[in-house]
Design a protein around this motif. Structure first.
Motif, short mmCIF file in Angstrom:
data_model
loop_
_atom_site.label_atom_id
_atom_site.label_comp_id
_atom_site.label_asym_id
_atom_site.label_seq_id
_atom_site.Cartn_x
_atom_site.Cartn_y
_atom_site.Cartn_z
N VAL A 34 0.84 -1.20 0.00
CA VAL A 34 0.00 0.00 0.00
C VAL A 34 0.87 1.25 0.00
CG1 VAL A 34 -1.66 1.33 1.35
CG2 VAL A 34 -1.96 -1.13 1.11
N TYR A 40 -0.26 7.48 -1.66
CA TYR A 40 -1.26 6.44 -1.37
C TYR A 40 -2.35 6.95 -0.43
CZ TYR A 40 0.98 5.72 3.21
OH TYR A 40 1.47 5.88 4.47
N ARG A 43 -4.96 8.60 -2.57
CA ARG A 43 -5.73 7.61 -3.32
C ARG A 43 -6.76 6.91 -2.42
NH1 ARG A 43 -3.62 5.13 -7.61
NH2 ARG A 43 -2.63 7.17 -7.86
N LEU A 44 -6.35 6.57 -1.22
CA LEU A 44 -7.27 5.91 -0.30
C LEU A 44 -8.35 6.87 0.21
CD1 LEU A 44 -4.82 3.68 1.76
CD2 LEU A 44 -6.40 2.97 -0.04
N LEU A 64 -10.14 -2.91 -4.98
CA LEU A 64 -9.11 -3.48 -4.11
C LEU A 64 -8.90 -4.97 -4.38
CD1 LEU A 64 -10.04 -1.70 -0.75
CD2 LEU A 64 -8.12 -1.19 -2.28
N THR A 246 -11.96 2.03 4.57
CA THR A 246 -11.25 1.82 3.31
C THR A 246 -9.78 1.49 3.55
OG1 THR A 246 -12.74 3.37 2.20
CG2 THR A 246 -10.67 2.87 1.09
N PHE A 247 -9.14 2.20 4.48
CA PHE A 247 -7.75 1.90 4.81
C PHE A 247 -7.63 0.46 5.31
CE2 PHE A 247 -6.95 6.33 4.33
CZ PHE A 247 -5.57 6.51 4.30
N ALA A 250 -8.08 -2.04 2.41
CA ALA A 250 -6.93 -2.09 1.50
C ALA A 250 -5.85 -3.01 2.03
CB ALA A 250 -6.38 -0.68 1.29
#
Length: 275
Positions: A34, A40, A43-44, A64, A246-247, A250
């Motif tokens: 990641v 990044y 993006r996340l 993902l 979301t983190f 991922a």
């Protein structure tokens, strides 16, 4: 040969093959992947904002999953630029179906066993955690086979999962645990702000209570003093929690892909690799 003193040779002892030792855990490998993407965090954050939109948020899981699918095939690319695509939405919807079916089944079983005296709540919690882990590995098998049906091959999933339970639990539950901890802290902060904002409406409420016939302006001022902070804080909390989720997704999804590469490489033959 003296039959009386003859001793039959002992049968050969089968020694299970030793599992290879990897330099890093699946969780650390996922986190490194990641972070390898330039910007990044940005993006996340974009993915987290998309996660806030009902139905459209299916593309986040699909995105993902497709990004992570490359790992068992040896791919190590950065997070793709394009997010909203038909394929991402389709397989994100499949992931939703898996989570819905497994979640409902786990919820029913957990509710029933939760009534067991003393240990019921522990059993219900264990089932909830097992459901979360099951969904993660079922979604990965689904994307490896590029088919919803592949995600429900419970027999094969169970056989592969037994190869290394520890890594599988680590890579799925640790990100969730971290996010839950951060969520509790953020929720306390947001609700504290909401409380102090609403306290500002106390004088207006007191003034209106003392009036025999409160005016529309007084009523609207009290409503605004309470509703606006509550609505604003609720929206902020919803967005923050979506980004945090979301983190966690991922890292967890990418981590399960590393687990598949190490302990279930057979899944690379389920479909022609496309990544």
């Amino acid at each position: 040969m003296d039959q009386m003193n003859y001793t039959a040779p002992a049968p050969p002892v089968s020694v299970p093959p030793a599992q290879p030792v990897y330099a890093t855990s699946c969780l650390r490998a996922a986190w490194d992947d990641v972070r390898a993407t330039p910007n990044y965090v940005g993006r996340l954050l974009v993915l987290g904002l998309i996660m806030c939109v009902p139905v459209l948020n299916f593309v986040v899981a699909g995105y993902l999953l497709f990004w992570s699918r490359e790992v068992p095939f040896g791919g190590r690319s950065a997070l793709p630029q394009k997010i909203v695509t038909g394929k991402n939405f389709e397989f994100g919807f499949y992931a939703f179906v898996i989570s819905l079916v497994v979640g409902l089944a786990g919820g029913v079983v957990g509710s029933i066993l939760g009534w067991v005296p003393l240990l019921g709540w522990i059993v219900a919690l264990a089932i909830s955690l097992a459901t979360y882990v099951a969904v993660a590995i079922m979604e990965m098998r689904m994307i490896m086979g590029m088919s919803l049906g592949e995600g429900f091959n419970v027999k094969d999933i169970w056989e592969k999962a037994k190869r290394n339970w520890g890594q599988l639990l680590l890579v799925t539950l640790v990100p969730m645990a971290i996010i839950i901890g951060v969520t509790v802290v953020v929720s306390i902060v947001v609700f504290s702000i909401m409380f102090f904002c609403c306290m500002g409406a106390v004088p207006a409420i007191a003034a209106m209570g003392g009036a025999a016939d409160p005016s529309l302006v007084q009523i609207m001022s009290v409503f605004g003093a309470i509703a606006v902070p509550v609505l604003l804080c609720s929206v902020v909390l919803y967005v923050v929690l979506s980004v945090l989720e979301t983190f966690a997704q991922a890292v967890a999804i990418r981590g399960v892909a590393h687990w598949v590469a190490r302990y279930a490489p057979e899944w690379t033959t389920l479909s022609v690799p496309r990544y």
